[in-house]
Design a protein around this motif. Sequence first.
Motif, PDB file in Angstrom:
ATOM      1  N   ARG A  79       0.840  -1.198   0.000  1.00 15.91           N
ATOM      2  CA  ARG A  79       0.000   0.000   0.000  1.00 15.91           C
ATOM      3  C   ARG A  79       0.878   1.253   0.000  1.00 15.91           C
ATOM      4  NH1 ARG A  79      -2.789   3.337   3.982  1.00 15.91           N
ATOM      5  NH2 ARG A  79      -1.928   2.079   5.635  1.00 15.91           N
ATOM      6  N   CYS A 118      -2.702   8.813   2.131  1.00 11.79           N
ATOM      7  CA  CYS A 118      -3.788   7.945   1.668  1.00 11.79           C
ATOM      8  C   CYS A 118      -5.138   8.621   1.922  1.00 11.79           C
ATOM      9  CB  CYS A 118      -3.695   6.607   2.412  1.00 11.79           C
ATOM     10  SG  CYS A 118      -4.683   5.292   1.699  1.00 11.79           S
ATOM     11  N   HIS A 123      -8.443   7.679   0.012  1.00  9.62           N
ATOM     12  CA  HIS A 123      -8.303   6.218   0.056  1.00  9.62           C
ATOM     13  C   HIS A 123      -8.555   5.601  -1.324  1.00  9.62           C
ATOM     14  CE1 HIS A 123      -7.920   6.538   4.334  1.00  9.62           C
ATOM     15  NE2 HIS A 123      -9.124   7.029   4.468  1.00  9.62           N
ATOM     16  N   HIS A 134      -7.113  -1.153   1.685  1.00  5.30           N
ATOM     17  CA  HIS A 134      -7.104  -0.348   2.913  1.00  5.30           C
ATOM     18  C   HIS A 134      -7.704  -1.177   4.021  1.00  5.30           C
ATOM     19  CE1 HIS A 134      -6.611   3.125   0.255  1.00  5.30           C
ATOM     20  NE2 HIS A 134      -7.410   2.428  -0.518  1.00  5.30           N
ATOM     21  N   CYS A 139      -6.010   2.654   7.772  1.00  6.65           N
ATOM     22  CA  CYS A 139      -6.523   3.909   7.238  1.00  6.65           C
ATOM     23  C   CYS A 139      -7.480   4.646   8.154  1.00  6.65           C
ATOM     24  CB  CYS A 139      -7.200   3.656   5.899  1.00  6.65           C
ATOM     25  SG  CYS A 139      -5.981   3.338   4.633  1.00  6.65           S
TER      26      CYS A 139
HETATM   27 ZN   LIG Z   1      -6.414   4.479   2.908  1.00  9.96          ZN
END
Ligand SMILES: [Zn+2]
Length: 144
Positions: A79, A118, A123, A134, A139
């Motif tokens: 990520r 993010c 996101h 996520h 997140c």
């Molecule tokens: Zn995120």
Amino acid sequence: MKGIDGLELSPRKNEYLKYLLEKGGMAHTTDISAHFDLDPSTVTKAINEMSSTGLIEHMPYRGVCLTPRGREYATFLVRRHRVLGLMLSHYGLTPREACSEASKLESYVSKDVVDKICKSLGHPSMGICGRITHDKCCCCPDDE
Ligand SMILES: [Zn+2]
Ligand SMILES: [Zn+2]
């Protein structure tokens, strides 16, 4: 992923974790050394150092395996790469450049910063080189 800031491991060790995740969570040290074009003893040494982190387990004859925590960590690493790559692509870099630049700097960007980027990107579910997943604790830390 409590108690993790994303800066624990060297860039190369992060690459090993991402490779293991890509391989479904398990690989032989010889596969890793072949993939990264390294001497098997270099990889074995790093793997032994990493076993103490609780992120991987080295099982004789079977290979190296991600622990549940290691899988979570590797998922974060992917990520981080994709969030940073996407961010860089917004500043005029081609997807290829953004991906390559992200690879160079990602290991020095903390989880806290990645989570903020993010969030500021809303996101995103798609990066320039793959899907971005996520999880709740990554997140939305307030929901933990
Ligand atoms: Zn995120
Ligand atoms: Zn990429």
